[in-house]
Design an enzyme around this catalytic site. Structure first.
Site, PDB file in Angstrom:
ATOM      1  N   CYS A  31       0.830  -1.209   0.000  1.00  0.00           N
ATOM      2  CA  CYS A  31       0.000   0.000   0.000  1.00  0.00           C
ATOM      3  C   CYS A  31       0.865   1.261   0.000  1.00  0.00           C
ATOM      4  O   CYS A  31       1.574   1.534   0.962  1.00  0.00           O
ATOM      5  CB  CYS A  31      -0.898  -0.065   1.241  1.00  0.00           C
ATOM      6  N   CYS A  34       0.149   3.816   2.749  1.00  0.00           N
ATOM      7  CA  CYS A  34       0.615   3.273   4.036  1.00  0.00           C
ATOM      8  C   CYS A  34       2.102   3.577   4.236  1.00  0.00           C
ATOM      9  O   CYS A  34       2.543   3.874   5.343  1.00  0.00           O
ATOM     10  CB  CYS A  34       0.405   1.754   4.103  1.00  0.00           C
TER      11      CYS A  34
END
Length: 101
Positions: A31, A34
């Site tokens: 991600c 993230c």
């Protein structure tokens, strides 16, 4: 203090039974957003001894992600006394992450 890797095995002890507020970062290695939030969460862990910071890898801990209803990552959850008091979805600047606390 550094961020703690939270699993279903240590969740009760580290999060539910914590005497301090807990900031949880739900993330995954694939991600992109993230990866932007992760260093900020690590900084907060270093700078704020008054809170506990935990990271939950949603790929390794799908039960915890499901328990919190995590549909998108990164998801940040603040818990006090074993209860959710705040949460936010998506990448945030550090000031907004601190505001959740």
């Amino acid at each position: 203090m550094s961020a703690i890797n939270i699993t279903k095995n240590n969740f009760q002890e580290e999060v539910i039974n914590s005497s301090k507020p807990v900031l949880l970062d739900f993330w995954a290695s694939w991600c992109g957003p993230c990866r932007m939030v992760s260093p900020l969460v690590d900084e907060i862990a270093q700078e704020r001894p008054d809170i506990k910071v935990g990271k939950i890898n949603v790929d390794e801990e799908p039960q915890l992600a499901a328990q919190f209803g995590v549909m998108s990552i990164p998801t940040l959850v603040v818990m006090k006394d074993g209860k959710i008091v705040n949460q936010a979805v998506g990448a945030r600047p550090k000031s907004q992450i601190l505001a959740l606390l």
